[in-house]
Design a protein around this motif. Sequence first.
Motif, PDB file in Angstrom:
ATOM      1  N   ARG A  46     -31.031  15.929  -9.373  1.00  0.00           N
ATOM      2  CA  ARG A  46     -32.333  15.922  -8.700  1.00  0.00           C
ATOM      3  C   ARG A  46     -32.314  17.027  -7.644  1.00  0.00           C
ATOM      4  N   LEU A  47     -33.467  17.595  -7.359  1.00  0.00           N
ATOM      5  CA  LEU A  47     -33.528  18.635  -6.334  1.00  0.00           C
ATOM      6  C   LEU A  47     -33.062  18.129  -4.977  1.00  0.00           C
ATOM      7  N   ASP A  48     -33.326  16.849  -4.673  1.00  0.00           N
ATOM      8  CA  ASP A  48     -32.941  16.316  -3.366  1.00  0.00           C
ATOM      9  C   ASP A  48     -31.515  15.767  -3.336  1.00  0.00           C
ATOM     10  N   GLU A  49     -30.784  15.872  -4.438  1.00  0.00           N
ATOM     11  CA  GLU A  49     -29.381  15.455  -4.446  1.00  0.00           C
ATOM     12  C   GLU A  49     -28.581  16.495  -3.667  1.00  0.00           C
ATOM     13  N   SER A  50     -27.773  16.051  -2.711  1.00  0.00           N
ATOM     14  CA  SER A  50     -26.966  17.003  -1.945  1.00  0.00           C
ATOM     15  C   SER A  50     -25.849  17.556  -2.830  1.00  0.00           C
ATOM     16  N   PHE A  51     -25.324  18.709  -2.430  1.00  0.00           N
ATOM     17  CA  PHE A  51     -24.198  19.275  -3.175  1.00  0.00           C
ATOM     18  C   PHE A  51     -23.000  18.330  -3.121  1.00  0.00           C
ATOM     19  N   SER A  52     -22.791  17.674  -1.986  1.00  0.00           N
ATOM     20  CA  SER A  52     -21.687  16.730  -1.868  1.00  0.00           C
ATOM     21  C   SER A  52     -21.850  15.569  -2.855  1.00  0.00           C
ATOM     22  N   GLU A  53     -23.050  15.026  -2.952  1.00  0.00           N
ATOM     23  CA  GLU A  53     -23.298  13.949  -3.920  1.00  0.00           C
ATOM     24  C   GLU A  53     -23.039  14.438  -5.344  1.00  0.00           C
ATOM     25  N   THR A  54     -23.497  15.646  -5.635  1.00  0.00           N
ATOM     26  CA  THR A  54     -23.287  16.216  -6.968  1.00  0.00           C
ATOM     27  C   THR A  54     -21.796  16.366  -7.248  1.00  0.00           C
ATOM     28  N   ALA A  55     -21.050  16.875  -6.275  1.00  0.00           N
ATOM     29  CA  ALA A  55     -19.611  17.074  -6.456  1.00  0.00           C
ATOM     30  C   ALA A  55     -18.910  15.749  -6.736  1.00  0.00           C
ATOM     31  N   ARG A  56     -19.200  14.743  -5.954  1.00  0.00           N
ATOM     32  CA  ARG A  56     -18.556  13.437  -6.128  1.00  0.00           C
ATOM     33  C   ARG A  56     -18.908  12.822  -7.488  1.00  0.00           C
ATOM     34  N   ARG A  57     -20.167  12.932  -7.885  1.00  0.00           N
ATOM     35  CA  ARG A  57     -20.610  12.392  -9.175  1.00  0.00           C
ATOM     36  C   ARG A  57     -19.925  13.126 -10.328  1.00  0.00           C
ATOM     37  N   GLU A  58     -19.901  14.441 -10.263  1.00  0.00           N
ATOM     38  CA  GLU A  58     -19.304  15.222 -11.351  1.00  0.00           C
ATOM     39  C   GLU A  58     -17.805  14.991 -11.476  1.00  0.00           C
ATOM     40  N   VAL A  59     -17.106  14.889 -10.350  1.00  0.00           N
ATOM     41  CA  VAL A  59     -15.663  14.607 -10.402  1.00  0.00           C
ATOM     42  C   VAL A  59     -15.432  13.277 -11.121  1.00  0.00           C
ATOM     43  N   MET A  60     -16.197  12.264 -10.775  1.00  0.00           N
ATOM     44  CA  MET A  60     -16.048  10.948 -11.409  1.00  0.00           C
ATOM     45  C   MET A  60     -16.391  11.015 -12.893  1.00  0.00           C
ATOM     46  N   GLU A  61     -17.526  11.639 -13.231  1.00  0.00           N
ATOM     47  CA  GLU A  61     -17.967  11.719 -14.631  1.00  0.00           C
ATOM     48  C   GLU A  61     -16.984  12.489 -15.510  1.00  0.00           C
ATOM     49  N   GLU A  62     -16.449  13.583 -14.997  1.00  0.00           N
ATOM     50  CA  GLU A  62     -15.637  14.472 -15.828  1.00  0.00           C
ATOM     51  C   GLU A  62     -14.155  14.129 -15.848  1.00  0.00           C
ATOM     52  N   THR A  63     -13.654  13.500 -14.775  1.00  0.00           N
ATOM     53  CA  THR A  63     -12.207  13.259 -14.699  1.00  0.00           C
ATOM     54  C   THR A  63     -11.834  11.804 -14.465  1.00  0.00           C
ATOM     55  N   GLY A  64     -12.797  10.979 -14.083  1.00  0.00           N
ATOM     56  CA  GLY A  64     -12.493   9.594 -13.725  1.00  0.00           C
ATOM     57  C   GLY A  64     -11.859   9.453 -12.356  1.00  0.00           C
ATOM     58  N   ILE A  65     -11.709  10.553 -11.615  1.00  0.00           N
ATOM     59  CA  ILE A  65     -11.151  10.510 -10.270  1.00  0.00           C
ATOM     60  C   ILE A  65     -12.277  10.132  -9.312  1.00  0.00           C
ATOM     61  N   ASP A  66     -12.047   9.075  -8.547  1.00  0.00           N
ATOM     62  CA  ASP A  66     -13.089   8.539  -7.668  1.00  0.00           C
ATOM     63  C   ASP A  66     -12.938   9.096  -6.253  1.00  0.00           C
ATOM     64  N   CYS A  67     -13.873   9.954  -5.854  1.00  0.00           N
ATOM     65  CA  CYS A  67     -13.895  10.468  -4.480  1.00  0.00           C
ATOM     66  C   CYS A  67     -15.224  10.124  -3.813  1.00  0.00           C
ATOM     67  N   ARG A  68     -15.874   9.089  -4.342  1.00  0.00           N
ATOM     68  CA  ARG A  68     -17.132   8.642  -3.750  1.00  0.00           C
ATOM     69  C   ARG A  68     -16.880   8.002  -2.390  1.00  0.00           C
ATOM     70  N   PRO A  69     -17.910   7.933  -1.533  1.00  0.00           N
ATOM     71  CA  PRO A  69     -17.737   7.300  -0.222  1.00  0.00           C
ATOM     72  C   PRO A  69     -17.113   5.915  -0.367  1.00  0.00           C
ATOM     73  N   GLY A  70     -16.144   5.633   0.497  1.00  0.00           N
ATOM     74  CA  GLY A  70     -15.450   4.350   0.460  1.00  0.00           C
ATOM     75  C   GLY A  70     -14.193   4.351  -0.390  1.00  0.00           C
ATOM     76  N   SER A  71     -14.009   5.366  -1.238  1.00  0.00           N
ATOM     77  CA  SER A  71     -12.793   5.437  -2.055  1.00  0.00           C
ATOM     78  C   SER A  71     -11.677   6.076  -1.239  1.00  0.00           C
ATOM     79  N   ARG A  72     -10.444   5.925  -1.707  1.00  0.00           N
ATOM     80  CA  ARG A  72      -9.310   6.485  -0.958  1.00  0.00           C
ATOM     81  C   ARG A  72      -9.285   8.009  -0.984  1.00  0.00           C
TER      82      ARG A  72
END
Length: 162
Positions: A46-72
């Motif tokens: 989405r245009l209003d999605e921040s780059f940080s949100e995009t980065a966290r989502r893509e890392v999870m989608e592509e690698t299964g590595i969780d760097c979303r808020p609240g993760s280690r």
Amino acid sequence: MTATSQAFKIPQSVLVVIHTPALEVLLIKRADAADFWQSVTGSKDRLDESFSETARREVMEETGIDCRPGSRLADPLQDWDLENIYEIYPRWRHRYAPGVTHNTEHLFALQVPAGTPVRLNPREHTAYRWLPWRDAAAACYSPSNAEACLLLPRLAFTGRYP
């Protein structure tokens, strides 16, 4: 959206260099291009999605590595405050609105412990490997991805990046 309309990719994306403390870089092989090794990349949803949100989502989608808020691994995601503007390869321009020829790519790095498990999305990537940063740069298909790998040691030890 109607059955005949098409959702085009937003020409704003992220590149996330995932690495260990020893500067071994994770590269993933694209499913739709032979010998195309890269770091995690992806466009905003989405245009209003921040780059940080995009980065966290893509890392999870592509690698299964969780760097979303609240993760280690939430804190080790570092925004490099760098952007590349590059011409979209002709083979992928059909994914964008007519007339769109360039993309803005925002750079991030994510430090993970050695041995971090990787779970690929098989529709997007078919293999992964960890390489020393220089070897990773040499293996990257994209010049902007290679440059990001080469920046890693400088940014990792200058205080800009923990």
